[in-house]
Design a protein around this motif. Structure first.
Motif, PDB file in Angstrom:
ATOM      1  N   PRO A 206      -6.102  -0.415  -1.036  1.00  0.00           N
ATOM      2  CA  PRO A 206      -6.351  -1.603  -0.221  1.00  0.00           C
ATOM      3  C   PRO A 206      -7.072  -2.709  -0.998  1.00  0.00           C
ATOM      4  O   PRO A 206      -6.735  -3.882  -0.869  1.00  0.00           O
ATOM      5  N   ALA A 207      -8.034  -2.336  -1.831  1.00  0.00           N
ATOM      6  CA  ALA A 207      -8.762  -3.342  -2.609  1.00  0.00           C
ATOM      7  C   ALA A 207      -7.824  -4.062  -3.582  1.00  0.00           C
ATOM      8  O   ALA A 207      -7.889  -5.288  -3.724  1.00  0.00           O
TER       9      ALA A 207
ATOM     10  N   ILE B  80       0.830  -1.213   0.000  1.00  0.00           N
ATOM     11  CA  ILE B  80       0.000   0.000   0.000  1.00  0.00           C
ATOM     12  C   ILE B  80       0.863   1.261   0.000  1.00  0.00           C
ATOM     13  O   ILE B  80       0.624   2.173  -0.783  1.00  0.00           O
ATOM     14  N   ARG B  81       1.887   1.289   0.835  1.00  0.00           N
ATOM     15  CA  ARG B  81       2.752   2.473   0.871  1.00  0.00           C
ATOM     16  C   ARG B  81       3.821   2.436  -0.210  1.00  0.00           C
ATOM     17  O   ARG B  81       4.046   3.404  -0.916  1.00  0.00           O
ATOM     18  N   GLY B  82       4.504   1.289  -0.332  1.00  0.00           N
ATOM     19  CA  GLY B  82       5.626   1.191  -1.263  1.00  0.00           C
ATOM     20  C   GLY B  82       5.209   1.130  -2.718  1.00  0.00           C
ATOM     21  O   GLY B  82       5.776   1.811  -3.568  1.00  0.00           O
ATOM     22  N   LEU B  83       4.211   0.282  -3.017  1.00  0.00           N
ATOM     23  CA  LEU B  83       3.757   0.119  -4.403  1.00  0.00           C
ATOM     24  C   LEU B  83       2.566   1.014  -4.736  1.00  0.00           C
ATOM     25  O   LEU B  83       2.102   1.021  -5.866  1.00  0.00           O
ATOM     26  N   HIS B  84       2.056   1.730  -3.757  1.00  0.00           N
ATOM     27  CA  HIS B  84       0.915   2.650  -3.926  1.00  0.00           C
ATOM     28  C   HIS B  84      -0.329   1.920  -4.437  1.00  0.00           C
ATOM     29  O   HIS B  84      -1.074   2.465  -5.259  1.00  0.00           O
ATOM     30  N   LEU B  85      -0.538   0.709  -3.937  1.00  0.00           N
ATOM     31  CA  LEU B  85      -1.746  -0.034  -4.287  1.00  0.00           C
ATOM     32  C   LEU B  85      -2.886   0.430  -3.389  1.00  0.00           C
ATOM     33  O   LEU B  85      -2.664   0.787  -2.231  1.00  0.00           O
TER      34      LEU B  85
END
Length: 67
Positions: A21-22, A14-19
């Motif tokens: 949550p879904a 979520i933070r590193g790859l900017h994904l």
């Protein structure tokens, strides 16, 4: 069976790859590990490698022959 460090994986995804949550929870562990550069797959493109490629293959700023 090994245990997953979910807090670390969530932070990386979520933070590193900017994904979102879904998007993070839709991935399989194997897909996430591949995106993080682990395993037998190639590591994701990082900024330094992108800069190398941009220098090696710059965008053509000139005019084309058909203008």
């Amino acid at each position: 069976m090994s245990r997953f460090d979910w807090p670390a994986l969530m932070q990386a995804g979520i933070r590193g790859l900017h994904l979102s949550p879904a998007a993070f929870w839709a991935l399989t562990p194997a897909e996430l590990m591949l995106m993080l550069g682990a395993g037998s797959g190639a590591a994701p493109l990082n900024r330094a490698r992108l800069d190398e490629l941009l220098q090696a293959y710059p965008d053509d700023k000139g005019e084309t022959d058909d203008e």
